[in-house]
Design an enzyme around this catalytic site. Structure first.
Site, mmCIF file in Angstrom:
data_model
loop_
_atom_site.group_PDB
_atom_site.id
_atom_site.type_symbol
_atom_site.label_atom_id
_atom_site.label_comp_id
_atom_site.label_asym_id
_atom_site.label_seq_id
_atom_site.Cartn_x
_atom_site.Cartn_y
_atom_site.Cartn_z
ATOM 1 N N CYS A 15 0.881 -1.180 0.000
ATOM 2 C CA CYS A 15 0.000 0.000 0.000
ATOM 3 C C CYS A 15 0.913 1.222 0.000
ATOM 4 O O CYS A 15 0.878 2.042 0.921
ATOM 5 C CB CYS A 15 -0.907 0.012 1.222
ATOM 6 S SG CYS A 15 -1.795 -1.535 1.525
ATOM 7 N N GLY A 50 4.930 6.840 -1.246
ATOM 8 C CA GLY A 50 6.211 6.176 -1.040
ATOM 9 C C GLY A 50 7.094 6.560 0.121
ATOM 10 O O GLY A 50 8.273 6.230 0.125
ATOM 11 N N GLY A 51 6.550 7.224 1.154
ATOM 12 C CA GLY A 51 7.387 7.599 2.289
ATOM 13 C C GLY A 51 8.130 6.421 2.897
ATOM 14 O O GLY A 51 9.340 6.488 3.136
ATOM 15 N N ASP A 56 0.218 -0.066 -5.437
ATOM 16 C CA ASP A 56 -0.886 0.756 -4.946
ATOM 17 C C ASP A 56 -2.014 0.710 -5.965
ATOM 18 O O ASP A 56 -1.783 0.461 -7.147
ATOM 19 C CB ASP A 56 -0.454 2.211 -4.715
ATOM 20 C CG ASP A 56 -1.362 2.908 -3.694
ATOM 21 O OD1 ASP A 56 -1.035 2.857 -2.492
ATOM 22 O OD2 ASP A 56 -2.399 3.472 -4.088
ATOM 23 N N ASP A 76 -4.160 -2.887 -10.873
ATOM 24 C CA ASP A 76 -5.315 -2.617 -11.742
ATOM 25 C C ASP A 76 -6.162 -3.866 -11.987
ATOM 26 O O ASP A 76 -7.180 -3.828 -12.664
ATOM 27 C CB ASP A 76 -4.866 -1.997 -13.076
ATOM 28 C CG ASP A 76 -3.737 -2.775 -13.733
ATOM 29 O OD1 ASP A 76 -3.486 -3.924 -13.313
ATOM 30 O OD2 ASP A 76 -3.089 -2.235 -14.654
ATOM 31 N N ASP A 135 0.997 -1.163 4.947
ATOM 32 C CA ASP A 135 0.734 0.112 5.628
ATOM 33 C C ASP A 135 -0.698 0.478 5.254
ATOM 34 O O ASP A 135 -0.938 1.250 4.334
ATOM 35 C CB ASP A 135 1.743 1.161 5.158
ATOM 36 C CG ASP A 135 1.577 2.490 5.861
ATOM 37 O OD1 ASP A 135 0.980 2.502 6.954
ATOM 38 O OD2 ASP A 135 2.022 3.518 5.319
ATOM 39 N N CYS A 160 -1.772 4.193 10.971
ATOM 40 C CA CYS A 160 -1.563 5.414 11.757
ATOM 41 C C CYS A 160 -2.842 5.708 12.535
ATOM 42 O O CYS A 160 -3.295 6.836 12.620
ATOM 43 C CB CYS A 160 -1.131 6.593 10.890
ATOM 44 S SG CYS A 160 -2.250 6.985 9.544
#
Length: 406
Positions: free
Chosen positions: A231, A235-236, A255, A282, A300, A353
């Protein structure tokens, strides 16, 4: 502090867009900051921080000002007057501030400070949910999430180290503090727009909260592995994983949103992260092709984002109770479908988060009882509360897939 009319008008215009037109605070503020090229860093800082402040305390200020939504323009001037009064800022002699009841504002603030949902400025349903899930910890947690988030940088070890970066930032006028408990983190001593620095343009760091920086190392990647960030978004954490892998091995960033992966590619080029390959999900084939192939998988997962309210205060007004149930269904689907990419003996981190156990520990328990999760076991898990860490609220769980051959 002396108020400047054009800056205050920018704040009021921004609030109309955020509260009445559904605009996202970060995007609205970014647009407002471009209104006048003559504004300096202090002017821009005033607009951004004042807007965020009033968004954060919307319910409390509206109760004090005795106004309701949708807000008329005069209502927002009253909210602004409340903001000024509570900060001890003298109101100028402008028509918008005529007959502002300063003493009454302070009295109502004292009165409402005894009611948590007003004191912490949150919707009723969110206050009830927080208390139900966190119990005695909710008071301290929501108070911590209402504080302004510090600016944390992650040193990009593919290009530099902490000492070198600190020196370069000093040369550009930015002092930082080394956060020893987080191996790649630096905290800005004074808030500033670091995206304009040469150090950022050269890819020497990313802006990433300290709690978020715990996730990539938790996965325990090594150079040469095949790692999937399922996920990935923009891209952090993928960039952090690339640094943890020393650019060696294969890092596949997945993603469902191709435009986010496009942004990830751009960021990867700047960071010098060359082992990242992006693939848009996709169709179900994308995941099927990767079944039983990855040494490590990072999930994530999308979540309510309740751990990052200090950074995104408008989220508490946009979030709706039905979304909480929907996102939990999505989280369970992601766990069951994407876990199939972990090879026997491989490991997976499920992270959010969010601070809600229903999105975290409960999701993992449910997954482990499922057909897809029966071969997984928990190696370790960690809950980071904002009230205890001073940074974002986060959850991460490292699971291992049984190797039948051993």
């Amino acid at each position: 502090m002396r108020l400047h009319r054009n800056l205050v008008f920018a704040v009021i215009d921004g609030l109309i867009e955020i509260f009445n037109e559904g605009g996202y605070a970060d995007k609205v503020i970014a647009k407002q900051l471009k209104r006048d090229k003559r504004w300096g860093s202090r002017d821009r800082s005033f607009i951004a921080e004042t807007t965020y402040d009033i968004v954060r305390w919307k319910r409390l200020y509206a109760a004090i000002a005795d106004v309701g939504e949708p807000f008329e323009r005069k209502d927002l001037w009253r909210l602004f007057a409340v903001w000024c009064t509570l900060r001890g800022i003298k109101l100028p002699d402008w028509p918008q501030f005529e007959e502002t009841p300063t003493r009454r504002i302070k009295g109502r603030f004292d009165e409402f400070s005894n009611i948590r949902k007003l004191r912490e400025s949150i919707p009723d349903w969110l206050d009830e949910l927080g208390e139900k899930e966190l119990g005695d910890k909710w008071d301290a947690e929501i108070a911590a999430l209402n504080k302004q988030a510090p600016v944390i940088l992650r040193v990009n070890r593919l290009k530099t180290n902490i000492g070198e970066l600190q020196q370069k930032l000093v040369e550009e006028g930015h002092e930082t503090e080394n956060l020893k408990a987080y191996k790649d983190a630096l905290q800005l001593q004074e808030r500033a727009n670091v995206f304009t620095t040469q150090a950022f343009k050269d890819g020497l760091f990313e802006v990433q909260d300290a709690s978020s920086q715990l996730v990539a190392p938790y996965l325990g990647v090594e150079p040469g592995m095949r790692v999937i960030d399922a996920c990935a978004g923009a891209g952090g954490k993928a960039l952090h994983l690339a640094a943890e892998m020393d650019n060696k091995g294969q890092l596949i960033a997945l993603d469902i949103y191709a435009n986010k992966l496009k942004e990830l590619k751009r960021r990867a080029r700047r960071a010098g992260a060359f082992n990242i390959e992006t693939r848009a999900i996709d169709s179900t084939k994308v995941i099927k092709k990767l079944h039983n192939s990855a040494d490590r998988v990072l999930l994530d997962a999308p979540c309510t984002g309740l751990g990052v309210l200090s950074r995104n205060p408008d989220a508490k007004w946009k979030l709706q109770p039905d979304f909480v149930a929907k996102i939990q269904e999505t989280q369970q689907t992601i766990l069951r479908d994407y876990s199939k990419m972990v090879k026997p003996g491989g490991k997976m981190v499920y992270a959010t988060c969010s601070i809600l156990p229903s999105e975290n520990q409960e999701q993992v328990k449910k997954f482990l009882k499922s057909e897809e999760g029966k071969n997984f076991s928990i190696e370790k898990q960690k809950t980071v509360l904002s009230s205890e860490s001073g940074y974002d609220g986060f959850y991460m769980c490292l699971m291992v897939k049984k190797d039948e051959k051993k």
